[in-house]
Design an enzyme around this catalytic site. Structure first.
Site, short mmCIF file in Angstrom:
data_model
loop_
_atom_site.label_atom_id
_atom_site.label_comp_id
_atom_site.label_asym_id
_atom_site.label_seq_id
_atom_site.Cartn_x
_atom_site.Cartn_y
_atom_site.Cartn_z
N CYS A 282 -5.54 4.26 -4.23
CA CYS A 282 -5.74 2.88 -3.82
C CYS A 282 -7.07 2.24 -4.21
O CYS A 282 -7.08 1.20 -4.85
CB CYS A 282 -5.52 2.75 -2.33
SG CYS A 282 -6.18 4.10 -1.36
N ASP B 242 0.83 -1.20 0.00
CA ASP B 242 0.00 0.00 0.00
C ASP B 242 0.86 1.26 0.00
O ASP B 242 1.53 1.56 0.99
CB ASP B 242 -0.90 -0.03 1.25
CG ASP B 242 -2.10 0.88 1.14
OD1 ASP B 242 -2.14 1.72 0.23
OD2 ASP B 242 -3.00 0.75 1.98
N ASP B 243 0.88 1.97 -1.13
CA ASP B 243 1.66 3.21 -1.28
C ASP B 243 3.17 2.97 -1.34
O ASP B 243 3.96 3.87 -1.04
CB ASP B 243 1.36 4.21 -0.16
CG ASP B 243 -0.05 4.77 -0.19
OD1 ASP B 243 -0.82 4.41 -1.10
OD2 ASP B 243 -0.39 5.57 0.70
N LYS C 21 1.63 9.64 -5.69
CA LYS C 21 0.24 9.19 -5.59
C LYS C 21 -0.73 10.35 -5.80
O LYS C 21 -0.49 11.46 -5.35
CB LYS C 21 0.04 8.58 -4.20
CG LYS C 21 -1.39 8.15 -3.88
CD LYS C 21 -1.46 7.61 -2.47
CE LYS C 21 -2.88 7.22 -2.08
NZ LYS C 21 -2.95 6.67 -0.70
N LYS D 68 -6.33 -5.18 3.57
CA LYS D 68 -7.14 -3.99 3.30
C LYS D 68 -8.06 -4.21 2.10
O LYS D 68 -7.61 -4.59 1.03
CB LYS D 68 -6.21 -2.80 3.05
CG LYS D 68 -6.88 -1.55 2.52
CD LYS D 68 -5.87 -0.43 2.41
CE LYS D 68 -6.34 0.67 1.47
NZ LYS D 68 -5.38 1.78 1.38
N HIS E 231 -11.20 -1.78 1.14
CA HIS E 231 -11.40 -0.43 0.59
C HIS E 231 -12.32 -0.41 -0.63
O HIS E 231 -12.18 0.44 -1.49
CB HIS E 231 -10.04 0.20 0.25
CG HIS E 231 -10.06 1.71 0.36
ND1 HIS E 231 -9.01 2.51 -0.03
CD2 HIS E 231 -11.02 2.56 0.82
CE1 HIS E 231 -9.31 3.77 0.18
NE2 HIS E 231 -10.52 3.84 0.70
N ASP F 135 -0.18 -0.61 -4.95
CA ASP F 135 -1.47 -0.18 -5.48
C ASP F 135 -1.42 1.18 -6.15
O ASP F 135 -2.36 1.58 -6.86
CB ASP F 135 -2.54 -0.17 -4.38
CG ASP F 135 -2.23 0.78 -3.24
OD1 ASP F 135 -1.09 1.29 -3.15
OD2 ASP F 135 -3.13 1.02 -2.41
N ASN F 136 -0.35 1.93 -5.96
CA ASN F 136 -0.14 3.24 -6.60
C ASN F 136 1.24 3.72 -6.19
O ASN F 136 1.97 3.03 -5.48
CB ASN F 136 -1.22 4.26 -6.21
CG ASN F 136 -1.55 4.28 -4.74
OD1 ASN F 136 -2.66 3.93 -4.35
ND2 ASN F 136 -0.60 4.65 -3.89
N ARG G 259 -7.79 -0.96 -6.69
CA ARG G 259 -8.31 -2.23 -6.19
C ARG G 259 -9.57 -2.64 -6.94
O ARG G 259 -9.83 -3.83 -7.13
CB ARG G 259 -8.55 -2.12 -4.68
CG ARG G 259 -7.24 -2.03 -3.91
CD ARG G 259 -7.40 -1.39 -2.54
NE ARG G 259 -6.10 -0.92 -2.08
CZ ARG G 259 -5.26 -1.64 -1.33
NH1 ARG G 259 -5.60 -2.85 -0.93
NH2 ARG G 259 -4.09 -1.14 -0.98
N HIS H 276 1.41 2.26 4.05
CA HIS H 276 0.51 3.41 4.12
C HIS H 276 0.62 4.10 5.48
O HIS H 276 0.74 3.44 6.50
CB HIS H 276 -0.92 2.90 3.89
CG HIS H 276 -1.93 3.96 3.62
ND1 HIS H 276 -2.33 4.88 4.56
CD2 HIS H 276 -2.67 4.24 2.51
CE1 HIS H 276 -3.26 5.66 4.06
NE2 HIS H 276 -3.48 5.30 2.81
#
Length: 552
Positions: free
Chosen positions: A44, A6-7, A378, A106, A108, A307-308, A48, A202
């Site tokens: 994110c 994540d990130d 991001k 996660k 989301h 994810d990004n 997803r 994240h």
């Protein structure tokens, strides 16, 4: 198995030029194939939605993040704020095809019982429903609940909690290993789809003290030095051209201009961030070891991605922008900083950064070092926001440390998994029509039977927060409008279409719009067709300023 960080920054792990200790991820990456052109959405939840559906985020329900729905977007098809019924998740399709479907991490993609993992195809799941939470579970109390900032966890669809004091990355790995072990003990020999979307690294930046200690002093030279070192390493590894130039940073104070106290705080933030990545790697190693102990590793294909791009916001405390507001409540300006809430007990002093009671991000300097040589971070459809570290390893992947440079996309994951499972996407699911997959199977690239899966004529579009991009072959058009920045505070804007040759200029440093007007016009026309086809909500007229006569 699909593992999502994540990130994570493009250059964070060792196999992509980083100095952080990531031996388990590096071993996987070097045993398979690394991707230097793998792209996602700029943030994110849109990413997803595409991963789960194989469909553009504007059709899958996340045309924008649910937290940032506005009067201009709320109610439009594709802007539901959750994974909608126009798509079937890859978990739903694989489960219907005889697979055990497992998830920890996660989600989301929806907060209600009919939208959480247990309702979208996962047989077993332990999930954080929102986009973030305290990594030690310290936000599950009355104060956080009264502020509307407490997280929602679900265990096979039932309300749950992250055990207080347990580190999220460790616990997510624990639960997935538990699912795999349970199946082994029960004699369940079905093939499995395991989805492991960590919530690290994240923000808030938090990690176990012993892991943070490994990086003490490692970043005292500052983010410019880190950026230079990582780009040099990427060139040595053959991940970028030897003459690649990094894009200039934006909104970053020079390291030498910071006071000694400011430098100490900034270095500490990066030490904690590095520890989060380190701990993620350690837990990936634990999951891989469990697969090997069960005799299932050799039959498993593993995809890893972020994810990004890295988070570049200056973050010092929770903000209403990152919770899903009641649509009946007064609107919240997502670009306005929220006042600190003393009842939450947040302590961002130097000695406390990284502990459960701290709450910081690491800001634009470190983020742009970690995305080097790319432009921005991001939230943007520039390469710094959407080009991510990604690789594949395991069953069916031709290895040998290969590097694939093809233009690949998160929309390719769902069709890839169906392809390897020997399944075909149906036209309907649960009695309703579903949108056909828009990505391609990655099998030719993974098996080294072809260098690419897209022709030079195929257009791939991106849009989020009215920021736009269109990729066609090696050419990319980017439009960052002024006055519509709904994610990164004081965001970078250009107010006109720009054109880049990504193969020769991965840092998007040379705008060729004036030199190649016909090519730019071709890509802008292709973007307009993409936006019309996917149902992208246009920029509100009042928020669509132009620069130099360029149309928005």
């Amino acid at each position: 198995m699909v593992i999502v960080a994540d990130d994570l920054g493009w250059s964070d792990i060792g196999a992509f030029g980083g100095e952080i200790a990531t031996p388990n991820l590096d071993a996987l990456a070097l045993s398979g194939v690394r991707f230097t052109g793998f792209h996602t959405a700029p943030t994110c939840s849109p990413t997803r939605s595409m991963l789960m559906s194989g469909v553009d985020n504007h059709q899958a329900g996340l045309g924008t993040m649910a937290e940032l729905l506005s009067d201009a977007t709320r109610g439009h098809p594709g802007y539901e704020g959750y994974l909608n019924d126009r798509v079937a998740s890859i978990a739903e399709l694989l489960r219907a095809g005889g697979y055990a479907t497992l998830m920890t991490g996660k989600w989301h993609l929806g907060l209600t019982p009919d939208r959480e993992p247990a309702a979208r195809g996962f047989e077993h799941s332990f999930a954080l429903l929102q986009g973030l939470s305290n990594h030690f579970g310290a936000d599950q109390n009355t104060a956080w609940r009264k502020a509307g900032l407490d997280p929602s966890y679900r265990d096979d669809g039932k309300p749950a909690a992250l055990p207080a004091g347990r580190y999220s990355t460790d616990y997510f790995a624990d639960r997935l290993i538990g699912y795999l072990d349970q199946a082994k003990r029960a004699g369940d020999d079905r093939p499995f789809f395991a989805y492991l979307p960590f919530s690290a690294p994240h923000w808030p930046l938090q990690a176990p003290a012993d892991t943070i200690a490994k990086y003490k002093g490692r970043y005292d030279a500052g983010y410019e030095a880190l950026r230079d070192a990582r780009l040099a390493r990427q060139k040595q590894l053959g991940l970028v051209p030897a003459d690649a130039v990094a894009h200039a940073t934006a909104q970053v104070r020079p390291w030498t201009s910071l006071s000694a106290e400011e430098r100490a705080i900034e270095a500490r933030k990066m030490e904690v961030y590095a520890a989060m990545v380190d701990r993620l790697d350690e837990n990936v190693g634990r999951v891989i070891a469990a697969l090997k102990a069960q005799g299932r590793y050799d039959d498993t294909i593993i995809l890893f991605l972020s994810d990004n791009g890295p988070e570049g916001n200056v973050i010092e405390h929770p903000s209403p922008r990152f919770r899903i507001a009641d649509p009946k409540a007064p609107p919240v300006d997502p670009d306005a900083p929220a006042p600190a809430d003393p009842s939450l007990g947040i302590d961002n002093s130097l000695a406390n950064i990284g502990k459960a009671t701290s709450y910081v991000g690491y800001g634009p300097g470190w983020a742009q070092a970690n995305s080097t040589p790319s432009w921005l971070v991001k939230g943007y459809p520039t390469e710094g926001g959407i080009r991510v570290s990604a690789f594949a390893a395991g069953k069916g992947v031709a290895g040998g440390g290969r590097i694939a440079t093809a233009n690949l996309d998160v929309r390719d994951i769902a069709p890839t998994l169906l392809d390897y499972a020997g399944l075909t996407q149906p036209k309907t699911y649960a009695g309703r029509p579903i949108v056909a997959h828009q990505g391609h199977s990655l099998r030719p690239v993974l098996a080294a039977t072809a260098p690419a899966i897209r022709t030079a004529d195929e257009a791939v579009g991106y849009e989020l927060f009215y920021r736009r991009a269109l990729r066609k072959g090696d050419w990319k058009a980017v439009y960052l409008p002024a006055g519509t920045n709904r994610y990164t505070r004081k965001g970078v804007s250009t107010g006109r279409w720009q054109l880049f040759d990504i193969a020769r200029d991965p840092g998007e440093t040379r705008d060729l719009a004036a030199a190649e007007p016909a090519r730019l016009a071709e890509l802008v026309t292709a973007y307009d067709a993409y936006a019309s086809d996917k149902g992208v909500v246009p920029v509100p007229v009042a928020a669509a300023p132009t620069a130099g006569g360029a149309r928005p």
